[in-house]
Design an enzyme around this catalytic site. Structure first.
Site: not given
Length: 202
Positions: A96-98
């Site tokens: 969810r936070d690449i």
């Protein structure tokens, strides 16, 4: 710090521990230990000498050191990490936070995905609805109106990250233009960052 913010940070910290203790992959930062105290919380992870990919790309000398072959290897490393999270973990894990700030590089410019504070286990018996999480400029556009997290959220972020690695900076303008039209002039800008020619080969 207000109570809501503090509770959010504790939840993120505990979530990261829960995730990292479940996974082992050469392209995911290794967790060696942690401290969870009422006044201090911290993770003990493997040391990544070069710091974040974002910082490396922003420093001209180090960006030049990150040649085409190394850039491709960074992209491959992140892809392997995501493939492992999505297909080899049960249940699948969505990062969810690449983003470039969450990809760390060692002394050999090898990539490790880090920061699992917002990661989610994709449970088959759940709706997987979620609040929007991630870094602005990397979040999949459909997440803002479906509020359903899937592997595709990470894949979109990975695509943005790949363009950033190839271009040397975040492709905000290019992505904006791709929503309306794509022409050869726009795509050609990918190979025009300082220090590299469009004829470079791997």
């Amino acid at each position: 710090m207000n109570e809501g913010s503090e509770n959010g940070e504790i939840k993120s910290f505990e979530n990261e521990i829960a995730t990292l203790t479940e996974i082992r992959h050469r392209n995911i930062v290794k967790l060696h230990g942690f401290c969870h105290h009422e006044k201090h919380t911290f993770l003990v992870c493997e040391y990544m000498e070069k710091g974040s990919l974002k910082d490396v790309l922003s420093r001209e000398r180090e960006a030049m050191e990150l040649d085409w072959r190394k850039r491709v290897n960074v992209i491959k490393g992140v892809a392997h990490a995501l493939s492992y999270l999505h297909h080899n973990c049960v249940p699948p894990i969505i990062h969810r936070d690449i983003s470039s700030k969450n990809v760390l590089l060692n002394s050999e410019m090898e990539a490790r995905v880090s920061d699992f504070g917002t990661a989610r286990f994709l449970k088959p018996d759940s709706s997987n609805w979620t609040a929007v999480a991630g870094t602005y400029g990397y979040i999949a556009p459909e997440l803002s109106y479906t509020m359903v997290v899937t592997e595709k959220c990470d894949v979109f972020s990975f695509g943005v990250l790949t363009l950033e690695i190839l271009m040397g900076s975040h492709p905000a303008e290019l992505i904006s233009n791709l929503y309306t039209s794509v022409d050869n002039g726009q795509i050609n800008t990918i190979s025009r960052y300082p220090g590299y020619s469009s004829s470079a080969s791997y």
